[in-house]
Design an enzyme around this catalytic site. Structure first.
Site, PDB file in Angstrom:
ATOM      1  N   LYS A  12       4.465  -3.405  -0.704  1.00 30.12           N
ATOM      2  CA  LYS A  12       5.841  -3.826  -0.396  1.00 30.12           C
ATOM      3  C   LYS A  12       6.468  -2.944   0.691  1.00 30.12           C
ATOM      4  O   LYS A  12       5.982  -1.835   0.968  1.00 30.12           O
ATOM      5  CB  LYS A  12       6.719  -3.772  -1.663  1.00 30.12           C
ATOM      6  CG  LYS A  12       6.810  -2.366  -2.289  1.00 30.12           C
ATOM      7  CD  LYS A  12       7.922  -1.498  -1.775  1.00 30.12           C
ATOM      8  CE  LYS A  12       7.526  -0.152  -1.325  1.00 30.12           C
ATOM      9  NZ  LYS A  12       7.478   1.044  -1.814  1.00 30.12           N
ATOM     10  N   SER A 144      -8.428  -1.542  -2.063  1.00 31.95           N
ATOM     11  CA  SER A 144      -7.102  -1.892  -1.584  1.00 31.95           C
ATOM     12  C   SER A 144      -7.056  -1.812  -0.062  1.00 31.95           C
ATOM     13  O   SER A 144      -7.764  -1.004   0.542  1.00 31.95           O
ATOM     14  CB  SER A 144      -6.088  -0.915  -2.180  1.00 31.95           C
ATOM     15  OG  SER A 144      -4.783  -1.254  -1.777  1.00 31.95           O
ATOM     16  N   GLY A 149      -0.244   6.392  -0.629  1.00 30.16           N
ATOM     17  CA  GLY A 149       0.801   7.409  -0.464  1.00 30.16           C
ATOM     18  C   GLY A 149       1.519   7.292   0.868  1.00 30.16           C
ATOM     19  O   GLY A 149       1.919   8.293   1.447  1.00 30.16           O
ATOM     20  N   LEU A 152       4.136   2.226   1.001  1.00 25.40           N
ATOM     21  CA  LEU A 152       3.992   0.766   0.973  1.00 25.40           C
ATOM     22  C   LEU A 152       3.621   0.240  -0.418  1.00 25.40           C
ATOM     23  O   LEU A 152       3.039  -0.839  -0.553  1.00 25.40           O
ATOM     24  CB  LEU A 152       2.952   0.319   2.009  1.00 25.40           C
ATOM     25  CG  LEU A 152       3.251   0.723   3.453  1.00 25.40           C
ATOM     26  CD1 LEU A 152       2.196   0.174   4.407  1.00 25.40           C
ATOM     27  CD2 LEU A 152       4.635   0.241   3.879  1.00 25.40           C
ATOM     28  N   GLY A 153       3.921   1.044  -1.446  1.00 30.13           N
ATOM     29  CA  GLY A 153       3.749   0.540  -2.805  1.00 30.13           C
ATOM     30  C   GLY A 153       2.311   0.438  -3.273  1.00 30.13           C
ATOM     31  O   GLY A 153       1.977  -0.436  -4.074  1.00 30.13           O
ATOM     32  N   SER A 154       1.434   1.353  -2.780  1.00 25.05           N
ATOM     33  CA  SER A 154       0.030   1.271  -3.215  1.00 25.05           C
ATOM     34  C   SER A 154      -0.079   1.459  -4.725  1.00 25.05           C
ATOM     35  O   SER A 154      -0.804   0.734  -5.406  1.00 25.05           O
ATOM     36  CB  SER A 154      -0.824   2.308  -2.481  1.00 25.05           C
ATOM     37  OG  SER A 154      -0.522   3.633  -2.886  1.00 25.05           O
ATOM     38  N   GLU A 200       3.173   2.690 -13.544  1.00 32.50           N
ATOM     39  CA  GLU A 200       3.935   3.434 -12.521  1.00 32.50           C
ATOM     40  C   GLU A 200       4.533   4.721 -13.121  1.00 32.50           C
ATOM     41  O   GLU A 200       4.562   5.759 -12.464  1.00 32.50           O
ATOM     42  CB  GLU A 200       5.066   2.562 -11.966  1.00 32.50           C
ATOM     43  CG  GLU A 200       4.676   1.672 -10.799  1.00 32.50           C
ATOM     44  CD  GLU A 200       4.658   2.431  -9.464  1.00 32.50           C
ATOM     45  OE1 GLU A 200       3.645   3.105  -9.192  1.00 32.50           O
ATOM     46  OE2 GLU A 200       5.628   2.316  -8.709  1.00 32.50           O
ATOM     47  N   ASP A 211       9.218  -1.258  -6.984  1.00 31.07           N
ATOM     48  CA  ASP A 211       7.906  -1.513  -6.354  1.00 31.07           C
ATOM     49  C   ASP A 211       7.061  -2.485  -7.179  1.00 31.07           C
ATOM     50  O   ASP A 211       6.513  -3.459  -6.646  1.00 31.07           O
ATOM     51  CB  ASP A 211       7.133  -0.203  -6.157  1.00 31.07           C
ATOM     52  CG  ASP A 211       7.808   0.723  -5.152  1.00 31.07           C
ATOM     53  OD1 ASP A 211       8.888   0.372  -4.660  1.00 31.07           O
ATOM     54  OD2 ASP A 211       7.247   1.798  -4.870  1.00 31.07           O
TER      55      ASP A 211
HETATM   56  N1  LIG Z   1      -6.430   2.244  -3.748  1.00 30.99           N
HETATM   57  C1  LIG Z   1      -6.144   3.080  -4.753  1.00 30.99           C
HETATM   58  N2  LIG Z   1      -7.114   3.491  -5.607  1.00 30.99           N
HETATM   59  C2  LIG Z   1      -6.825   4.312  -6.618  1.00 30.99           C
HETATM   60  N3  LIG Z   1      -5.610   4.839  -6.857  1.00 30.99           N
HETATM   61  C3  LIG Z   1      -4.599   4.487  -6.044  1.00 30.99           C
HETATM   62  C4  LIG Z   1      -4.820   3.595  -4.953  1.00 30.99           C
HETATM   63  N4  LIG Z   1      -3.650   3.416  -4.313  1.00 30.99           N
HETATM   64  C5  LIG Z   1      -2.737   4.175  -4.976  1.00 30.99           C
HETATM   65  N5  LIG Z   1      -3.297   4.834  -5.997  1.00 30.99           N
HETATM   66  C6  LIG Z   1      -2.606   5.761  -6.916  1.00 30.99           C
HETATM   67  O1  LIG Z   1      -1.243   5.831  -6.514  1.00 30.99           O
HETATM   68  C7  LIG Z   1      -0.914   7.154  -6.044  1.00 30.99           C
HETATM   69  C8  LIG Z   1      -0.050   7.050  -4.801  1.00 30.99           C
HETATM   70  O2  LIG Z   1       1.176   6.543  -5.201  1.00 30.99           O
HETATM   71  P1  LIG Z   1       2.559   6.972  -4.566  1.00 30.99           P
HETATM   72  O3  LIG Z   1       3.603   6.293  -5.400  1.00 30.99           O
HETATM   73  O4  LIG Z   1       2.642   8.452  -4.418  1.00 30.99           O
HETATM   74  O5  LIG Z   1       2.504   6.355  -3.100  1.00 30.99           O
HETATM   75  P2  LIG Z   1       2.704   4.834  -2.653  1.00 30.99           P
HETATM   76  O6  LIG Z   1       2.799   3.981  -3.861  1.00 30.99           O
HETATM   77  O7  LIG Z   1       1.641   4.527  -1.667  1.00 30.99           O
HETATM   78  O8  LIG Z   1       4.116   4.896  -1.878  1.00 30.99           O
HETATM   79  P3  LIG Z   1       5.586   4.449  -2.409  1.00 30.99           P
HETATM   80  O9  LIG Z   1       5.623   4.719  -3.883  1.00 30.99           O
HETATM   81  O10 LIG Z   1       6.557   5.298  -1.650  1.00 30.99           O
HETATM   82  O11 LIG Z   1       5.689   3.010  -2.051  1.00 30.99           O
HETATM   83  C9  LIG Z   1      -2.240   7.830  -5.758  1.00 30.99           C
HETATM   84  O12 LIG Z   1      -2.136   9.230  -5.967  1.00 30.99           O
HETATM   85  C10 LIG Z   1      -3.156   7.174  -6.794  1.00 30.99           C
HETATM   86  O13 LIG Z   1      -2.990   7.816  -8.052  1.00 30.99           O
HETATM   87  C1  LIG Z   2      11.700   6.273  -3.637  1.00 23.86           C
HETATM   88  C2  LIG Z   2      11.703   5.015  -4.460  1.00 23.86           C
HETATM   89  O1  LIG Z   2      13.046   4.488  -4.477  1.00 23.86           O
HETATM   90  C3  LIG Z   2      10.867   3.903  -3.821  1.00 23.86           C
HETATM   91  C4  LIG Z   2       9.400   4.220  -3.660  1.00 23.86           C
HETATM   92  O2  LIG Z   2       8.760   3.121  -3.047  1.00 23.86           O
HETATM   93  C5  LIG Z   2      11.253   5.333  -5.855  1.00 23.86           C
HETATM   94  C6  LIG Z   2      11.526   4.212  -6.844  1.00 23.86           C
HETATM   95  O3  LIG Z   2      12.450   3.399  -6.638  1.00 23.86           O
HETATM   96  O4  LIG Z   2      10.828   4.174  -7.865  1.00 23.86           O
HETATM   97 MG   LIG Z   3       4.226   4.341  -5.378  1.00 27.39          MG
END
Ligand SMILES: Nc1ncnc2c1ncn2[C@@H]1O[C@H](COP(=O)(O)OP(=O)(O)OP(=O)(O)O)[C@@H](O)[C@H]1O
Ligand SMILES: C[C@@](O)(CCO)CC(=O)[O-]
Ligand SMILES: [Mg+2]
Length: 453
Positions: A12, A144, A149, A152-154, A200, A211
């Site tokens: 996202k 994926s 990190g 983009l909501g991974s 989450e 997210d």
């Molecule tokens: N492709 C993947 N394979 C395994 N684990 C993953 C994968 N993608 C994300 N993760 C898990 O999610 C964590 C990253 O999540 P994090 O919320 O910090 O970043 P994001 O979701 O990419 O960004 P945001 O939450 O700001 O949108 C990683 O440390 C891992 O635990």
């Molecule tokens: C930083 C934040 O607002 C968005 C992360 O994608 C955290 C959350 O809402 O859970």
């Molecule tokens: Mg995240």
């Protein structure tokens, strides 16, 4: 034995309202075309193991199902049904799974270890909550196309995949099917979303839920966490969300959402009178954007669109300024903003938790292609990465069984097996092999849709 099947969920972009969303202010977010894919292989009953194979992070671990702490999760006072609303993690249960999650990474450097443990924790918490000690042996293989990190909501898309797969395995999800009424689809999406939120919570301490909500339901939504503990957030789909030209640029500066969210939490505790109005201001930005989107026909005549895009751009700039004052920008994010501002061609804000990760830029309507190309070259020269993505993608989807059929020729059916999936090269290879809508002759994915389309 259940057939091999696959689930998928999108990442996202938060267009307005990150961080403030954690404190109950409204946020606007949209699903993107980058996605996670989870292949579920059920093995013969004679084996009694569960394998988590997450290719992007190099995690491949097998647990003996009988050795997992079922007794703790099945105590009558702890046991949750699949339709429960769980809004906090149970520390006792978490403590029982931590030693099992830590098995996955005994010899890794600290940074990789953290990533492995948080993914394993999310998986085990969901597996133990939704499965049973009599579950058949299963291999869950995840890949994926979403950078990890990067804002983009991974994490949410992985959790939505895990939740959907486990609920499908215990037959707690119906459909999706072509004549499904939107209300029924909404119920199924909500079921997936609730358990994805639990995942989450395992990955980052205090998620707002925006997210996983966008990843589960797809499209664009206005999201607002409710004050009272235990209540569901307010989610309003935004079918009129404009298809605007947005550029998505990754700083390639890693960070974790939990650290950024914690940082804002500390600032808010130390300076409540200063920080609360900033969060309030971010909420007002989302509200103003909502008003604009609801009252403007972005497909209308040029004069009114230009004014509306200018208005939206101003809100993007203000939102970013607020986030800078919360301390969640990064010099690399500021460099992207600086390059766009210098060229005078649009408005930029960080997206997601910040501290690195991605920025979004909305271009002025009259910008020349050539100017955009020059800017993109500068980004490339400075080591930034650009993503092509479409906003408003479908939410969670399923390919059951994991076979693509050519609609005109049934003999051209192609089964997706684990080896093929593991060996697909990079994000492009994954997209080519199983991508949602990647190839016209590979229609097989089905989605729960909360609105008739
Ligand atoms: N492709 C993947 N394979 C395994 N684990 C993953 C994968 N993608 C994300 N993760 C898990 O999610 C964590 C990253 O999540 P994090 O919320 O910090 O970043 P994001 O979701 O990419 O960004 P945001 O939450 O700001 O949108 C990683 O440390 C891992 O635990
Ligand atoms: C930083 C934040 O607002 C968005 C992360 O994608 C955290 C959350 O809402 O859970
Ligand atoms: Mg995240």
């Amino acid at each position: 034995m259940a057939p091999t099947f696959m689930v998928s969920a999108p990442g996202k972009v938060i267009v307005f309202g990150e961080h403030a969303a954690v404190y109950g202010k409204p946020a606007i977010a949209a699903a993107i075309s980058l996605r996670s894919y989870l292949l579920v292989n059920t093995l013969s009953k004679s084996r009694h193991t569960v394998t988590l194979n997450m290719r992007d992070i190099g995690l491949d671990h097998t647990w003996d199902i009988a050795a997992l702490p079922w007794a703790a999760f099945n105590q009558p006072e702890k046991k949750k049904s699949f339709h429960s609303l769980v809004t906090s993690l149970d520390d006792d249960l978490l403590n029982t799974i931590i030693p099992h999650a830590e098995e996955v990474s005994e010899h890794l450097p600290e940074q990789d270890r953290k990533i492995h443990i948080s993914s394993a924790k999310a998986f085990l918490y969901l597996f133990l909550s939704l499965s049973s000690p009599h579950s058949p042996a299963v291999i869950y293989t995840l890949r994926s196309t979403i950078p990890i990190g990067a804002g983009l909501g991974s994490s949410a898309s992985v959790c939505v995949c895990l939740s959907a797969a486990l609920l499908l395995q215990i037959r707690a999800l119906a459909g999706p099917h072509p004549d499904q009424p939107p209300e029924e689809a909404e119920l199924q999406i909500e079921r997936v979303n609730r358990w994805a939120y639990v995942g989450e919570m395992c990955i980052h301490g205090n998620p707002s839920g925006v997210d996983n909500t966008v990843s589960a339901g797809g499209k664009a939504v206005l999201f607002r966490r409710q004050g009272a503990a235990g209540s569901s957030p307010l989610v309003t789909p935004l079918p009129r969300f404009p298809k605007l030209p947005l550029l998505l640029v990754n700083t390639r500066q890693g960070r974790s959402t939990s650290t950024q969210v914690e940082k804002v939490g500390v600032l808010r505790r130390n300076h409540p009178k200063v920080v609360e109005p900033i969060l309030e201001g971010i909420g007002e930005v989302s509200k103003s954007a909502l008003e604009l989107i609801s009252s403007t026909d972005f497909d209308g005549d040029n004069g009114s669109i230009n004014a509306a895009v200018e208005h939206l751009g101003t809100l993007i700039r203000i939102n970013h300024g607020f986030l800078v004052s919360l301390g969640v920008s990064h010099p690399r994010l500021e460099r992207i903003r600086e390059l766009v501002d210098y060229a005078g061609i649009g408005w930029t804000k960080l997206t997601g938790a910040g501290g690195g990760g991605c920025a979004i830029t909305l271009f002025r309507p009259d910008v020349e292609e050539e100017t955009i190309r020059e800017l993109e070259q500068k980004f490339e020269a400075e080591g930034f990465e650009k993503y092509e993505t479409v906003l408003g993608a479908d939410g969670v989807g399923v390919l059951w069984p994991a076979v693509f059929r050519n609609e005109d020729d049934d003999t051209a059916a192609e089964e997706i097996d684990q080896e093929m999936f593991e060996k697909a090269e990079g994000a492009q290879g994954v997209d080519r092999l199983v991508g949602v809508g990647a190839q016209e002759n590979r229609k097989g994915w089905k989605f729960w849709r909360r609105m008739a389309v």
